[in-house]
Design a protein around this motif. Sequence first.
Motif, PDB file in Angstrom:
ATOM      1  N   THR A  69     -63.655 -62.666   1.893  1.00  0.00           N
ATOM      2  CA  THR A  69     -64.278 -63.685   0.960  1.00  0.00           C
ATOM      3  C   THR A  69     -65.174 -62.615  -0.132  1.00  0.00           C
ATOM      4  O   THR A  69     -65.833 -61.437   0.522  1.00  0.00           O
ATOM      5  CB  THR A  69     -65.522 -64.681   1.857  1.00  0.00           C
ATOM      6  OG1 THR A  69     -64.036 -64.977   2.771  1.00  0.00           O
ATOM      7  CG2 THR A  69     -66.168 -65.214   1.268  1.00  0.00           C
ATOM      8  N   THR A  71     -69.250 -62.860  -1.884  1.00  0.00           N
ATOM      9  CA  THR A  71     -70.029 -63.236  -2.103  1.00  0.00           C
ATOM     10  C   THR A  71     -70.653 -63.366  -3.505  1.00  0.00           C
ATOM     11  O   THR A  71     -70.596 -62.268  -3.843  1.00  0.00           O
ATOM     12  CB  THR A  71     -70.227 -63.379  -0.703  1.00  0.00           C
ATOM     13  OG1 THR A  71     -70.482 -63.996   0.240  1.00  0.00           O
ATOM     14  CG2 THR A  71     -72.523 -64.364  -1.342  1.00  0.00           C
ATOM     15  N   SER A  95     -67.107 -66.640  -2.722  1.00  0.00           N
ATOM     16  CA  SER A  95     -68.244 -68.204  -2.733  1.00  0.00           C
ATOM     17  C   SER A  95     -69.700 -67.801  -3.226  1.00  0.00           C
ATOM     18  O   SER A  95     -70.145 -66.257  -3.248  1.00  0.00           O
ATOM     19  CB  SER A  95     -68.506 -67.547  -0.797  1.00  0.00           C
ATOM     20  OG  SER A  95     -69.442 -68.362  -0.553  1.00  0.00           O
ATOM     21  N   PHE A  97     -73.037 -68.554  -4.408  1.00  0.00           N
ATOM     22  CA  PHE A  97     -74.545 -69.357  -4.995  1.00  0.00           C
ATOM     23  C   PHE A  97     -74.992 -70.042  -5.548  1.00  0.00           C
ATOM     24  O   PHE A  97     -75.140 -68.857  -5.978  1.00  0.00           O
ATOM     25  CB  PHE A  97     -75.492 -68.590  -3.663  1.00  0.00           C
ATOM     26  CG  PHE A  97     -74.825 -68.047  -2.263  1.00  0.00           C
ATOM     27  CD1 PHE A  97     -76.087 -67.780  -0.975  1.00  0.00           C
ATOM     28  CD2 PHE A  97     -73.712 -67.958  -1.681  1.00  0.00           C
ATOM     29  CE1 PHE A  97     -75.833 -67.566  -0.218  1.00  0.00           C
ATOM     30  CE2 PHE A  97     -73.711 -67.341  -0.556  1.00  0.00           C
ATOM     31  CZ  PHE A  97     -74.585 -67.902   0.487  1.00  0.00           C
ATOM     32  N   LEU A 110     -77.477 -66.072   4.196  1.00  0.00           N
ATOM     33  CA  LEU A 110     -77.386 -64.812   4.215  1.00  0.00           C
ATOM     34  C   LEU A 110     -76.646 -64.210   5.379  1.00  0.00           C
ATOM     35  O   LEU A 110     -76.939 -63.798   5.931  1.00  0.00           O
ATOM     36  CB  LEU A 110     -78.226 -64.048   3.242  1.00  0.00           C
ATOM     37  CG  LEU A 110     -77.693 -64.672   1.233  1.00  0.00           C
ATOM     38  CD1 LEU A 110     -78.396 -64.039   0.941  1.00  0.00           C
ATOM     39  CD2 LEU A 110     -75.953 -64.327   0.987  1.00  0.00           C
ATOM     40  N   PRO A 115     -72.378 -61.696   4.863  1.00  0.00           N
ATOM     41  CA  PRO A 115     -71.392 -61.148   4.231  1.00  0.00           C
ATOM     42  C   PRO A 115     -71.138 -59.739   4.304  1.00  0.00           C
ATOM     43  O   PRO A 115     -71.638 -59.133   3.760  1.00  0.00           O
ATOM     44  CB  PRO A 115     -71.398 -62.433   2.832  1.00  0.00           C
ATOM     45  CG  PRO A 115     -73.061 -61.905   2.351  1.00  0.00           C
ATOM     46  CD  PRO A 115     -73.275 -61.773   4.083  1.00  0.00           C
ATOM     47  N   VAL A 118     -69.988 -58.144  -1.413  1.00  0.00           N
ATOM     48  CA  VAL A 118     -70.668 -58.497  -2.101  1.00  0.00           C
ATOM     49  C   VAL A 118     -71.088 -59.129  -4.026  1.00  0.00           C
ATOM     50  O   VAL A 118     -71.127 -57.129  -3.462  1.00  0.00           O
ATOM     51  CB  VAL A 118     -71.947 -59.368  -1.445  1.00  0.00           C
ATOM     52  CG1 VAL A 118     -73.356 -60.151  -2.687  1.00  0.00           C
ATOM     53  CG2 VAL A 118     -72.769 -59.128  -0.446  1.00  0.00           C
ATOM     54  N   TYR A 185     -71.151 -73.433   1.173  1.00  0.00           N
ATOM     55  CA  TYR A 185     -72.228 -73.297   1.606  1.00  0.00           C
ATOM     56  C   TYR A 185     -73.337 -74.229   1.870  1.00  0.00           C
ATOM     57  O   TYR A 185     -73.340 -73.958   1.064  1.00  0.00           O
ATOM     58  CB  TYR A 185     -72.140 -72.056   2.937  1.00  0.00           C
ATOM     59  CG  TYR A 185     -71.521 -71.099   3.266  1.00  0.00           C
ATOM     60  CD1 TYR A 185     -71.235 -71.597   4.269  1.00  0.00           C
ATOM     61  CD2 TYR A 185     -70.337 -70.259   2.821  1.00  0.00           C
ATOM     62  CE1 TYR A 185     -69.983 -70.555   4.799  1.00  0.00           C
ATOM     63  CE2 TYR A 185     -70.123 -69.278   3.035  1.00  0.00           C
ATOM     64  CZ  TYR A 185     -69.331 -69.662   4.449  1.00  0.00           C
ATOM     65  OH  TYR A 185     -68.180 -69.103   4.801  1.00  0.00           O
ATOM     66  N   GLU A 194     -69.231 -75.940   5.807  1.00  0.00           N
ATOM     67  CA  GLU A 194     -69.254 -75.037   5.164  1.00  0.00           C
ATOM     68  C   GLU A 194     -68.382 -76.457   4.006  1.00  0.00           C
ATOM     69  O   GLU A 194     -67.819 -77.247   5.422  1.00  0.00           O
ATOM     70  CB  GLU A 194     -67.935 -73.776   4.809  1.00  0.00           C
ATOM     71  CG  GLU A 194     -67.355 -74.021   6.590  1.00  0.00           C
ATOM     72  CD  GLU A 194     -66.654 -72.894   6.677  1.00  0.00           C
ATOM     73  OE1 GLU A 194     -66.701 -71.655   6.062  1.00  0.00           O
ATOM     74  OE2 GLU A 194     -65.037 -72.780   7.261  1.00  0.00           O
TER      75      GLU A 194
END
Length: 386
Positions: A69, A71, A95, A97, A110, A115, A118, A185, A194
């Motif tokens: 993943t 982020t 993912s 934010f 976080l 994660p 990133v 999330y 999630e």
Amino acid sequence: MGTFTDTPDAVPASLPQWLQRQALEHGTDVALRHKHLGVWQERTWAQVVDEVRRLASALQARGFAAGETLTIISRPRPQALLAALAAQWLGGVASLFDPLEAAAEQVQRLTTLQPDFVLVEGVEDMLRLRSAQVAVRILVYLDKRGLSDSTPFAQASDYAALLAERPIDNGVPQGRLLQTAFVFYRGAGQAIEEQRVSHAELLQEGQRLVTREGLGRQEEALAARAFASGGQARYLLAPWLIAGFRLIFPENLATRDRDRRELGPTLVAGTRETYERLHRYALERLPAPGSGARRLVDWALAAQPGPLHRPVGDWLVRRPLRDVLGFSRTRAPLLVGDALPPNTQAFFQALGIRVRLWGDAAHWEAPTHLVHKTTDNWTGLQSRLA
């Protein structure tokens, strides 16, 4: 990295495959526009797919693989979108934010998620990662302003430097139809939930919108929310890739309304907050209640207009107000998520803007990997107490 063929005859089964299809068939057409330092810049479909391939190759060289993943913490920027597609190109998950989310809540989340890979916009987001004590494996930044030797995560990589690296493979997209494309999330701590969205769901809902709204390559859509929700991914990102229209990014969140007025997009996919904010913006600019000018406005916006209301009211009031809001050319005003309050719905209806609701029926659940982590920690604690 997969078996997808580089021919237009193959049926795209993921977002990156649709991106590749657009590049193969319409490579010289403009795919993205972005205002930077007051100047509009453009990327063609061929340039977009090349940037995604290069970034995917750089991420792969650093250990990012299928199932991982990425982020992304960033305001609406083309690079954030292309990074998400690069992760999906490798069979991974993106993912994003929400840039409008409170910093304290984001730090809590976080802290829980921790994660590994990133991408951040700049120093401010790095400081959030440090506050959350995130030990990232790979950190990429978009904006180098404010960076210094004392900046946290000295091992961070510059996005532009990654693009300059020589690709190490043929760049064939690996993502598959039933794989997760995005994970979103909400909440924090033990209350975190999630939402996972597959390529199949995005493509199905995106095609449904393209068909129902009659979207084509001529559309121009403003991307002002960084695709940090399932609804934005379903009803803006997926349609962009399927229909092949132009996606436009404002310079920043503070200029999004001004940029919308300047461009007059044909497609607007906003949330309840978007339309309520524009409603307030318009009301603040109307003449004072009780004045002659205000009575003219109220007359033009009457719920049941008479014979003169439509041509005269449209010329004097409704058309200027649509221009102020940036809806002068909008033919597909979409509402993603919750319905509008009656007064806001009535206001846009009076302006001749028929906002269509596209619900975001999201399924939220406790993240399985976090549940396992919590269980393991509790099992270890029990063994120590025994």
